[in-house]
Design a protein around this motif. Structure first.
Motif, PDB file in Angstrom:
ATOM      1  N   TYR A 302       0.825  -1.206   0.000  1.00 42.27           N
ATOM      2  CA  TYR A 302       0.000   0.000   0.000  1.00 42.27           C
ATOM      3  C   TYR A 302       0.859   1.256   0.000  1.00 42.27           C
ATOM      4  CZ  TYR A 302      -4.120  -2.833   1.137  1.00 42.27           C
ATOM      5  OH  TYR A 302      -5.146  -3.753   1.096  1.00 42.27           O
ATOM      6  N   ASP A 303       0.354   2.296  -0.637  1.00 37.50           N
ATOM      7  CA  ASP A 303       0.937   3.623  -0.512  1.00 37.50           C
ATOM      8  C   ASP A 303       0.358   4.286   0.728  1.00 37.50           C
ATOM      9  OD1 ASP A 303       2.362   3.291  -2.814  1.00 37.50           O
ATOM     10  OD2 ASP A 303       1.157   4.654  -4.042  1.00 37.50           O
ATOM     11  N   TYR A 304       1.219   4.969   1.475  1.00 36.57           N
ATOM     12  CA  TYR A 304       0.755   5.745   2.628  1.00 36.57           C
ATOM     13  C   TYR A 304       0.298   7.103   2.105  1.00 36.57           C
ATOM     14  CZ  TYR A 304       0.901   7.943   7.288  1.00 36.57           C
ATOM     15  OH  TYR A 304       0.584   8.596   8.455  1.00 36.57           O
ATOM     16  N   ILE A 305      -1.002   7.322   2.073  1.00 41.17           N
ATOM     17  CA  ILE A 305      -1.558   8.525   1.470  1.00 41.17           C
ATOM     18  C   ILE A 305      -1.349   9.739   2.357  1.00 41.17           C
ATOM     19  CG2 ILE A 305      -3.668   9.609   0.607  1.00 41.17           C
ATOM     20  CD1 ILE A 305      -2.580   7.301  -1.105  1.00 41.17           C
ATOM     21  N   GLY A 306      -1.507   9.538   3.656  1.00 37.57           N
ATOM     22  CA  GLY A 306      -1.387  10.657   4.570  1.00 37.57           C
ATOM     23  C   GLY A 306      -1.861  10.271   5.933  1.00 37.57           C
ATOM     24  N   ASP A 308      -4.439   9.437   7.613  1.00 33.76           N
ATOM     25  CA  ASP A 308      -5.288   8.320   8.027  1.00 33.76           C
ATOM     26  C   ASP A 308      -5.694   7.406   6.875  1.00 33.76           C
ATOM     27  OD1 ASP A 308      -6.968  10.093   6.748  1.00 33.76           O
ATOM     28  OD2 ASP A 308      -7.960  10.760   8.586  1.00 33.76           O
ATOM     29  N   HIS A 309      -4.995   7.449   5.746  1.00 29.32           N
ATOM     30  CA  HIS A 309      -5.399   6.657   4.590  1.00 29.32           C
ATOM     31  C   HIS A 309      -4.225   5.920   3.949  1.00 29.32           C
ATOM     32  CE1 HIS A 309      -9.193   8.805   4.823  1.00 29.32           C
ATOM     33  NE2 HIS A 309      -9.665   8.114   3.821  1.00 29.32           N
ATOM     34  N   PHE A 310      -4.521   4.711   3.509  1.00 25.98           N
ATOM     35  CA  PHE A 310      -3.615   3.904   2.702  1.00 25.98           C
ATOM     36  C   PHE A 310      -4.382   3.464   1.462  1.00 25.98           C
ATOM     37  CE2 PHE A 310      -2.575   3.472   7.127  1.00 25.98           C
ATOM     38  CZ  PHE A 310      -1.197   3.492   7.190  1.00 25.98           C
ATOM     39  N   ALA A 311      -3.671   3.265   0.357  1.00 30.83           N
ATOM     40  CA  ALA A 311      -4.331   2.805  -0.866  1.00 30.83           C
ATOM     41  C   ALA A 311      -3.336   2.015  -1.706  1.00 30.83           C
ATOM     42  CB  ALA A 311      -4.866   3.986  -1.680  1.00 30.83           C
ATOM     43  N   LEU A 312      -3.851   1.030  -2.422  1.00 32.46           N
ATOM     44  CA  LEU A 312      -3.018   0.301  -3.360  1.00 32.46           C
ATOM     45  C   LEU A 312      -2.534   1.262  -4.453  1.00 32.46           C
ATOM     46  CD1 LEU A 312      -5.057  -3.018  -3.721  1.00 32.46           C
ATOM     47  CD2 LEU A 312      -2.962  -2.651  -2.395  1.00 32.46           C
ATOM     48  N   PRO A 313      -1.362   1.047  -5.005  1.00 40.94           N
ATOM     49  CA  PRO A 313      -0.792   2.000  -5.974  1.00 40.94           C
ATOM     50  C   PRO A 313      -1.679   2.283  -7.177  1.00 40.94           C
ATOM     51  CG  PRO A 313       0.876   0.433  -5.255  1.00 40.94           C
ATOM     52  CD  PRO A 313      -0.433  -0.053  -4.692  1.00 40.94           C
ATOM     53  N   THR A 314      -2.523   1.313  -7.558  1.00 36.59           N
ATOM     54  CA  THR A 314      -3.393   1.502  -8.719  1.00 36.59           C
ATOM     55  C   THR A 314      -4.692   2.218  -8.379  1.00 36.59           C
ATOM     56  OG1 THR A 314      -4.283  -0.722  -8.319  1.00 36.59           O
ATOM     57  CG2 THR A 314      -2.488  -0.514  -9.923  1.00 36.59           C
ATOM     58  N   PRO A 316      -7.309   5.128  -7.498  1.00 27.35           N
ATOM     59  CA  PRO A 316      -7.314   6.555  -7.863  1.00 27.35           C
ATOM     60  C   PRO A 316      -6.792   7.477  -6.764  1.00 27.35           C
ATOM     61  CG  PRO A 316      -9.326   5.510  -8.621  1.00 27.35           C
ATOM     62  CD  PRO A 316      -8.605   4.482  -7.797  1.00 27.35           C
ATOM     63  N   LEU A 317      -6.960   7.104  -5.493  1.00 32.28           N
ATOM     64  CA  LEU A 317      -6.465   7.936  -4.405  1.00 32.28           C
ATOM     65  C   LEU A 317      -4.941   8.003  -4.426  1.00 32.28           C
ATOM     66  CD1 LEU A 317      -8.127   9.434  -2.224  1.00 32.28           C
ATOM     67  CD2 LEU A 317      -7.510   7.608  -0.640  1.00 32.28           C
ATOM     68  N   ALA A 318      -4.302   6.859  -4.647  1.00 28.00           N
ATOM     69  CA  ALA A 318      -2.840   6.826  -4.724  1.00 28.00           C
ATOM     70  C   ALA A 318      -2.344   7.554  -5.975  1.00 28.00           C
ATOM     71  CB  ALA A 318      -2.350   5.382  -4.716  1.00 28.00           C
ATOM     72  N   VAL A 319      -3.064   7.393  -7.081  1.00 27.12           N
ATOM     73  CA  VAL A 319      -2.688   8.090  -8.317  1.00 27.12           C
ATOM     74  C   VAL A 319      -2.777   9.599  -8.118  1.00 27.12           C
ATOM     75  CG1 VAL A 319      -3.272   8.451 -10.735  1.00 27.12           C
ATOM     76  CG2 VAL A 319      -3.400   6.142  -9.757  1.00 27.12           C
ATOM     77  N   LEU A 326      -4.463  15.371  -4.832  1.00 29.16           N
ATOM     78  CA  LEU A 326      -5.180  14.914  -3.645  1.00 29.16           C
ATOM     79  C   LEU A 326      -5.820  16.094  -2.921  1.00 29.16           C
ATOM     80  CD1 LEU A 326      -5.558  12.121  -2.322  1.00 29.16           C
ATOM     81  CD2 LEU A 326      -3.706  12.724  -0.746  1.00 29.16           C
ATOM     82  N   HIS A 327      -6.940  15.833  -2.288  1.00 29.26           N
ATOM     83  CA  HIS A 327      -7.712  16.878  -1.620  1.00 29.26           C
ATOM     84  C   HIS A 327      -8.345  16.272  -0.369  1.00 29.26           C
ATOM     85  CE1 HIS A 327     -10.074  20.511  -1.191  1.00 29.26           C
ATOM     86  NE2 HIS A 327     -11.196  19.832  -1.213  1.00 29.26           N
ATOM     87  N   ARG A 328      -8.720  17.134   0.553  1.00 28.04           N
ATOM     88  CA  ARG A 328      -9.516  16.682   1.695  1.00 28.04           C
ATOM     89  C   ARG A 328     -10.847  17.414   1.698  1.00 28.04           C
ATOM     90  NH1 ARG A 328      -7.580  13.500   5.585  1.00 28.04           N
ATOM     91  NH2 ARG A 328      -8.806  14.304   7.315  1.00 28.04           N
ATOM     92  N   ASN A 329     -11.915  16.641   1.942  1.00 21.86           N
ATOM     93  CA  ASN A 329     -13.219  17.264   2.131  1.00 21.86           C
ATOM     94  C   ASN A 329     -13.857  16.655   3.372  1.00 21.86           C
ATOM     95  OD1 ASN A 329     -14.362  14.772   1.373  1.00 21.86           O
ATOM     96  ND2 ASN A 329     -14.764  15.442  -0.716  1.00 21.86           N
TER      97      ASN A 329
END
Length: 477
Positions: A302-306, A308-314, A316-319, A326-329
């Motif tokens: 997983y990529d460490y997004i920030g 509180d989030h992790f995502a697989l490299p493929t 869309p969040l990791a991309v 990337l944005h926060r709402n």
């Protein structure tokens, strides 16, 4: 022991555990920055009239030649739950009387039509999220009815992100397939922890085996992205016990993992009064859980997004993270930075242009407003120029881990070092602790700084610095 962190530069670097002195100094109360200014800054002077004006401005922008306005995001809050989870801080109505959903659906239909009257029918939507509460408290037929109203009012674009939160205790494999057939392509499963003792302590019991079956059904049904929510800092959690949950989640391979720090605020959230504070893990153990989660999920690919989030490299969040989009709402990290957010339902929060809004928090007040033909907005905020500048800086810190000074200066016509001279001075102690680096052309969060990224963002929060009223926020670790 070392943990691994995703550095803003994109390299995987070793990250030592934080020592007790740094923890004591920086594990303070602070916002999560799903918005800036934060929702506690909303004022009652912002009501239905101001919200209607914000919608009108959007509609006029969409109608202008070459307007190029971004598609909408829509959040629908379903507040009902059959049972209470003791850690929960969401706006909810605990009931086993499913007939209560009938009046609520009628109210949602009225709220949707009010938006159509203001925006016009057929505005494009690229994101939809049903949250709660427990959206699957509604029957399949009721969810389909709600989706039908939304599709009549808006135009859902192909390839959009259409998600729903699911309590695993409320669905089976057949129901997962039914949700996919309705058009949902993203699924969020509330797990929190697989440890039976922790589950008992928070009144949310669900087995690993049952969740694994749901995951298999979701994959077979064609869901494009599956998210799992975890919480660290719950009663009876230990770093060793949480390790087992991390391994189990990694084995299921969800596309995204949201890992939240438990915020124990029993004075604000009544269900949390059922939690014995003596059973909560110490701050050092919470840091260890976060550190070990980073290491485990990075090792699992997983990529460490920030924060509180992790995502697989493929995913869309990791991309979006790699591309700087990337944005926060109000739902956390997002891939759609330019989208206005329409919040539907009791307590729902929205953002339209430079305006934030929030609906009434009680069903009675929500129903009364809609019964009178009025938007149920009870508070909100119109952002000032200073708010917009600071929002850009805080979101850059939270999402990219770096503030590019020239970009801020060009976008807002300011001299960054002069405008933020006090804040740059206040960053000094964080620089000395190795959490921030001041570069000639920007401000960069270090790998160690990701532990305390909220504390770094807080330096640029004018409202927070002005009153220092921190007790209403959770601890940052």
């Amino acid at each position: 022991m070392n943990a691994l962190a995703f550095a803003p530069s994109g390299f995987l670097q070793p990250l030592p555990l934080v020592d007790q002195e740094v923890l004591g100094q920086l594990n303070v109360n602070g916002p999560r920055y799903t918005s800036y200014p934060t929702a506690d800054r909303f004022v009652e002077a912002f009501g239905p009239e101001q919200y209607r004006l914000a919608l009108t401005q959007r509609a006029e922008g969409a109608g202008a030649v070459g307007g190029g306005i971004a598609p909408l995001s829509i959040y629908v809050h379903i507040p009902f739950c059959e049972s209470v989870c003791y850690y929960c801080a969401c706006n909810k109505v605990v009931t086993r009387h499913h007939e209560k959903a009938l009046d609520y659906l009628d109210a949602l239909r009225l709220e949707i039509e009010l938006h159509v009257a203001q925006l016009g029918r057929g505005q494009a939507v690229s994101q939809l999220h049903l949250g709660g509460g427990t959206p699957t408290f509604l029957s399949d037929e009721q969810i389909e009815q709600l989706l039908g109203w939304l599709r009549e009012a808006f135009r859902f674009v192909p390839g959009g992100e259409y998600g729903i939160e699911v309590d695993p205790r409320t669905v089976d494999e057949a129901r997962i397939a039914r949700l996919a057939s309705m058009g949902f392509n993203r699924l969020s499963l509330g797990i929190q922890d697989f440890d039976p003792e922790v589950q008992q302590a928070v009144h949310r019991v669900q087995s690993f085996e049952s969740v694994a079956r749901l995951m298999q059904a979701a994959r077979a049904s064609g869901f494009e992205s599956i998210n799992m929510d975890l919480i660290y800092g719950l009663p009876k959690q230990t770093p060793q016990g949480f390790d087992r949950t991390l391994v189990q989640v990694s084995a299921l391979k969800p596309d995204r993992v949201a890992l939240y720090a438990y915020a124990h605020l029993p004075q604000r959230f009544k269900p949390q009064r059922r939690i014995d504070a003596k059973l909560l893990p110490a701050g050092a153990d919470k840091v260890a859980m976060l550190s070990r989660a980073i290491r485990q999920f990075r090792a699992a690919g997983y990529d460490y997004i920030g924060m509180d989030h992790f995502a697989l490299p493929t995913d869309p969040l990791a991309v979006a993270r790699r591309q700087g989009r990337l944005h926060r709402n109000f739902q956390g990290y997002s891939t759609h930075p330019d989208s206005d957010l329409i919040g539907l339902g009791v307590s729902a929060i929205g953002r339209v242009g430079a305006h934030y809004s929030q609906n009434a928090k009680t069903l009675e007040e929500y129903y009364d407003a809609l019964g009178s033909g009025e938007f149920p907005v009870v508070r909100g905020l119109t952002l000032s120029r200073d708010d917009l500048v600071r929002r850009a800086v805080i979101m850059a810190i939270m999402c990219q881990g770096r503030v590019d000074i020239e970009s801020i200066e060009l976008a807002y016509l300011i001299d960054f070092r002069q405008y933020f001279c006090r804040e740059i001075e206040q960053l000094g102690p964080l620089v000395e602790k190795g959490l921030v680096e001041m570069e000639p052309d920007g401000v960069r969060v270090t790998p160690m700084g990701w532990y305390f990224v909220r504390a770094i963002a807080m330096v640029f929060d004018r409202h927070l610095q002005a009153d220092q009223a921190m007790e209403r926020f959770s601890r940052i670790i």
